[in-house]
Design a protein around this motif. Structure first.
Motif, mmCIF file in Angstrom:
data_model
loop_
_atom_site.group_PDB
_atom_site.id
_atom_site.type_symbol
_atom_site.label_atom_id
_atom_site.label_comp_id
_atom_site.label_asym_id
_atom_site.label_seq_id
_atom_site.Cartn_x
_atom_site.Cartn_y
_atom_site.Cartn_z
ATOM 1 N N ASP A 239 101.264 32.205 22.520
ATOM 2 C CA ASP A 239 101.627 31.556 21.882
ATOM 3 C C ASP A 239 100.393 30.984 20.904
ATOM 4 O OD1 ASP A 239 103.903 33.936 22.497
ATOM 5 O OD2 ASP A 239 105.808 31.786 22.661
ATOM 6 N N GLN A 240 99.201 31.135 21.150
ATOM 7 C CA GLN A 240 98.296 30.155 20.760
ATOM 8 C C GLN A 240 98.499 30.484 19.453
ATOM 9 O OE1 GLN A 240 97.173 26.780 22.411
ATOM 10 N NE2 GLN A 240 98.524 27.629 23.612
ATOM 11 N N ASN A 241 99.364 31.423 18.633
ATOM 12 C CA ASN A 241 98.688 31.121 16.918
ATOM 13 C C ASN A 241 99.618 30.364 16.226
ATOM 14 O OD1 ASN A 241 96.191 32.844 16.921
ATOM 15 N ND2 ASN A 241 96.799 34.925 17.401
ATOM 16 N N ALA A 242 100.161 29.804 16.152
ATOM 17 C CA ALA A 242 101.511 29.479 15.963
ATOM 18 C C ALA A 242 100.805 28.299 14.677
ATOM 19 C CB ALA A 242 102.433 28.860 16.672
ATOM 20 N N ASP A 243 99.589 27.966 14.853
ATOM 21 C CA ASP A 243 99.452 26.889 14.292
ATOM 22 C C ASP A 243 97.792 27.253 13.034
ATOM 23 O OD1 ASP A 243 101.371 24.484 14.117
ATOM 24 O OD2 ASP A 243 99.761 23.999 16.312
ATOM 25 N N GLY A 244 98.499 29.032 12.475
ATOM 26 C CA GLY A 244 97.332 29.047 11.134
ATOM 27 C C GLY A 244 95.889 29.912 12.315
ATOM 28 N N HIS A 245 96.909 29.686 13.550
ATOM 29 C CA HIS A 245 95.337 30.530 13.486
ATOM 30 C C HIS A 245 95.060 32.068 14.392
ATOM 31 C CE1 HIS A 245 92.986 26.105 14.587
ATOM 32 N NE2 HIS A 245 94.763 25.828 15.350
ATOM 33 N N PRO B 123 89.560 28.400 17.629
ATOM 34 C CA PRO B 123 88.626 27.137 18.431
ATOM 35 C C PRO B 123 89.136 27.876 19.929
ATOM 36 C CG PRO B 123 91.797 27.392 17.832
ATOM 37 C CD PRO B 123 90.719 27.696 16.722
ATOM 38 N N ARG B 124 89.607 28.491 20.486
ATOM 39 C CA ARG B 124 88.974 29.018 21.879
ATOM 40 C C ARG B 124 87.593 29.674 22.032
ATOM 41 N NH1 ARG B 124 92.525 29.784 25.544
ATOM 42 N NH2 ARG B 124 94.770 30.004 24.250
ATOM 43 N N ARG B 125 86.525 29.441 22.521
ATOM 44 C CA ARG B 125 84.953 29.271 22.514
ATOM 45 C C ARG B 125 85.289 30.732 23.097
ATOM 46 N NH1 ARG B 125 80.601 28.237 25.732
ATOM 47 N NH2 ARG B 125 78.886 28.779 24.281
ATOM 48 N N ASP B 126 85.868 31.065 24.250
ATOM 49 C CA ASP B 126 85.679 32.022 25.167
ATOM 50 C C ASP B 126 87.012 31.834 26.075
ATOM 51 O OD1 ASP B 126 85.826 31.148 27.956
ATOM 52 O OD2 ASP B 126 83.414 29.963 26.912
ATOM 53 N N GLY B 127 87.834 32.981 26.735
ATOM 54 C CA GLY B 127 89.101 33.567 27.062
ATOM 55 C C GLY B 127 89.189 32.584 28.428
ATOM 56 N N ASP C 29 94.583 38.283 26.818
ATOM 57 C CA ASP C 29 94.874 38.083 24.966
ATOM 58 C C ASP C 29 93.426 36.317 24.475
ATOM 59 O OD1 ASP C 29 96.415 39.827 25.224
ATOM 60 O OD2 ASP C 29 98.439 38.121 25.876
ATOM 61 N N ASN C 30 93.137 35.805 25.391
ATOM 62 C CA ASN C 30 92.626 34.893 25.308
ATOM 63 C C ASN C 30 91.231 35.059 24.861
ATOM 64 O OD1 ASN C 30 94.143 33.214 25.916
ATOM 65 N ND2 ASN C 30 93.785 32.525 28.443
ATOM 66 N N ILE C 31 90.316 36.085 25.340
ATOM 67 C CA ILE C 31 89.762 36.657 25.249
ATOM 68 C C ILE C 31 89.801 37.299 23.405
ATOM 69 C CG2 ILE C 31 87.475 38.672 24.974
ATOM 70 C CD1 ILE C 31 88.043 38.723 28.119
ATOM 71 N N ALA C 32 91.196 37.943 23.235
ATOM 72 C CA ALA C 32 90.981 38.731 21.408
ATOM 73 C C ALA C 32 90.686 37.084 20.785
ATOM 74 C CB ALA C 32 92.313 38.627 21.463
ATOM 75 N N GLU C 33 91.585 35.888 20.532
ATOM 76 C CA GLU C 33 91.377 35.055 20.445
ATOM 77 C C GLU C 33 90.277 34.152 20.261
ATOM 78 O OE1 GLU C 33 95.456 33.275 20.985
ATOM 79 O OE2 GLU C 33 94.055 31.856 22.601
ATOM 80 N N ALA C 34 89.047 34.659 21.145
ATOM 81 C CA ALA C 34 87.818 33.694 21.420
ATOM 82 C C ALA C 34 86.828 34.666 20.338
ATOM 83 C CB ALA C 34 87.583 33.880 22.996
ATOM 84 N N ALA D 145 100.155 27.804 34.711
ATOM 85 C CA ALA D 145 99.028 27.958 34.117
ATOM 86 C C ALA D 145 98.923 26.893 32.955
ATOM 87 C CB ALA D 145 98.481 29.495 34.031
ATOM 88 N N VAL D 146 98.370 26.463 32.180
ATOM 89 C CA VAL D 146 98.339 25.571 31.043
ATOM 90 C C VAL D 146 97.124 25.299 30.092
ATOM 91 C CG1 VAL D 146 96.774 23.658 32.049
ATOM 92 C CG2 VAL D 146 98.868 23.353 30.561
ATOM 93 N N ASP D 147 97.812 25.297 28.843
ATOM 94 C CA ASP D 147 96.710 25.815 28.139
ATOM 95 C C ASP D 147 96.916 24.255 27.113
ATOM 96 O OD1 ASP D 147 94.976 26.916 25.863
ATOM 97 O OD2 ASP D 147 95.011 29.221 26.027
ATOM 98 N N SER D 148 95.348 23.897 26.745
ATOM 99 C CA SER D 148 95.496 22.584 25.491
ATOM 100 C C SER D 148 94.224 22.728 25.231
ATOM 101 C CB SER D 148 96.486 21.259 27.003
ATOM 102 O OG SER D 148 96.601 20.575 26.391
ATOM 103 N N SER D 149 94.762 22.283 24.094
ATOM 104 C CA SER D 149 93.894 21.747 22.878
ATOM 105 C C SER D 149 94.438 20.911 22.098
ATOM 106 C CB SER D 149 92.306 23.385 22.610
ATOM 107 O OG SER D 149 93.422 23.851 21.711
ATOM 108 N N GLN D 150 93.442 20.160 21.406
ATOM 109 C CA GLN D 150 93.637 19.268 20.117
ATOM 110 C C GLN D 150 93.997 20.714 18.953
ATOM 111 O OE1 GLN D 150 93.607 15.745 19.760
ATOM 112 N NE2 GLN D 150 94.643 16.829 18.524
ATOM 113 N N GLU D 151 93.436 21.711 19.091
ATOM 114 C CA GLU D 151 93.417 22.752 17.893
ATOM 115 C C GLU D 151 95.031 23.379 18.156
ATOM 116 O OE1 GLU D 151 89.395 21.915 17.959
ATOM 117 O OE2 GLU D 151 90.921 21.756 19.279
ATOM 118 N N THR D 152 95.227 24.103 19.544
ATOM 119 C CA THR D 152 96.062 25.140 18.995
ATOM 120 C C THR D 152 97.323 24.275 20.228
ATOM 121 O OG1 THR D 152 95.575 25.521 22.160
ATOM 122 C CG2 THR D 152 94.938 26.792 20.042
ATOM 123 N N GLY D 153 97.461 23.006 20.066
ATOM 124 C CA GLY D 153 98.475 22.325 21.147
ATOM 125 C C GLY D 153 98.594 22.852 22.777
#
Length: 396
Positions: A26-32, A91-95, A80-85, A368-376
């Motif tokens: 669910d990391q696309n919730a903030d405009g990415h 902001p996701r550089r790779d998966g 899914d993370n690869i798709a974002e990258a 698991a946890v996924d955390s960054s400034q851009e995606t929460g």
């Protein structure tokens, strides 16, 4: 604690169709938003995973004995993370960026499969082959796209194997401790009994010493059986689970509704109907722990709680915005030692997280946890829809 100015209610949003619905974190919730190419890549996930499962079962030793939820594990979320990258500007550089999902995958391989490092590497190599095969007829991937995919796979292999080795080392240490401590007493009895037999003045004393030796030898045999069970079972401690069949959407709404009256933080739920077998009490406590943390350590802009099905597993995510968790803490976040201190602005995310990990692993899954400034920050509980074949000691 910072709180939202919005009304203290609980909002239920229907699960949406399309690309955003199947993103595991669910990391696309903030405009990415995803690019068109990334969307096409994501749309072929089911075909890729189906081909991957078939190839892995045929080519990877030990894979054919695993049920599908245990085999696929965290790979759909990784895909899914690869798709974002693959989306320019995301902001996701790779998966593997900003997430420990690959390490969690390696940890579950150590706890729940007969795989070794070679099998882990092989399954990622097969994943690349399957992506190439499906993309050939679906989406045109450039050299730049393949660089992202290859970097994702290479990083994931290293992180998964590293975590696999760490768990194996920890297990060996526990076995060594058990051997040195628990077996010391019966070994001493055996040694002393043998000495007594050598100096026994009569047959009665020799028989008594022999009886003690026999009893201690049987005890040692039982201990060896327990150690073998530990080596072939979960590395962590399993919980006693009272399993029942229910719709996870009802539980998500129940947790969400609890915050409508107890907190001014808005908790939104987006959930599919997923009927499976879990421990309702344990899963509720795990979700409540994650929602409490998200409300406490977020920026007061609300908490997102969702559930969806993917390849025989249910993915439960709890998301908030605000300061990210430091990369140096991701690996130890769920350990008991993480309870105190830490670099997070409000004193550490550790409270309750070891319990959440225990719940997930006792259900045959992972967290698991996924955390960054851009995606929460998103915490993801990933467990089989029917945990009965995978769970620890349980009652139904």
């Amino acid at each position: 604690m910072a709180r939202s100015k919005r009304p203290h209610n609980c909002r239920h949003r229907p699960a949406s169709d399309g690309i955003s619905m199947i993103l595991a974190t669910d990391q696309n919730a903030d405009g990415h938003p995803l690019s068109a190419k990334a969307g096409s890549f994501l749309a072929m996930r089911s075909a890729v995973m189906t081909r991957w499962e078939r190839e892995v079962r045929a080519r990877v030793e030990g894979a054919n004995d695993l049920l599908t939820p245990a085999l696929t594990n965290m790979l759909p979320a990784f895909y899914d993370n690869i798709a974002e990258a693959l989306s320019p500007g995301h902001p996701r550089r790779d998966g593997t960026s900003n997430t420990n999902a690959a390490a969690v995958h390696g940890g579950e391989r150590a706890r729940m499969t007969p795989f070794g490092p070679e099998q882990i590497i092989h399954e990622y190599q097969i994943l690349r082959e399957c992506i190439a095969a499906e993309a050939a007829a679906t989406v045109e991937l450039t050299a730049v796209d393949w660089a992202v995919i290859d970097r994702s796979l290479n990083h994931a292999m290293r992180e998964a194997v590293r975590e696999f080795a760490a768990i194996q080392d920890d297990l060996r240490r526990k076995v060594a401790a058990a051997l040195s401590h628990d077996m010391r007493t019966p070994l001493a009895v055996v040694a002393n009994g043998a000495q007594l037999i050598q100096i026994a003045p009569d047959m009665d004393m020799a028989r008594r010493a022999a009886t003690k030796i026999e009893s201690s030898a049987l005890r040692l045999g039982e201990m060896m059986g327990e150690l073998l069970d530990a080596l072939t079972g979960n590395a962590g401690d399993a919980m006693m689970l009272e399993l029942s069949r229910f719709d996870i959407r009802d539980l998500v709404r129940e947790v969400c509704a609890g915050y409508a009256h107890a907190s001014s933080t808005l908790v939104e739920s987006t959930s599919e109907s997923v009927i499976g077998h879990w421990s309702r009490n344990a899963m509720r406590r795990a979700l409540e722990n994650l929602v409490n943390n998200a409300a406490t350590y977020g920026d007061g802009q609300g908490v997102g709680l969702s559930a969806k099905a993917a390849h025989g597993r249910v993915l439960l995510s709890v998301r908030n915005t605000g300061n990210p968790i430091g990369k140096d803490r991701l690996g130890s976040l769920f350990e008991q030692s993480s309870r105190e201190g830490g670099s997070h602005a409000k004193g550490g995310w550790g409270i309750g997280l070891p319990f959440v990990k225990q719940v997930a692993e006792s259900h045959g899954g992972s967290v698991a946890v996924d955390s960054s400034q851009e995606t929460g920050t998103t915490f993801l509980i990933d467990v089989p829809i029917d945990c009965r074949p995978f769970a620890g000691p349980a009652t139904t």
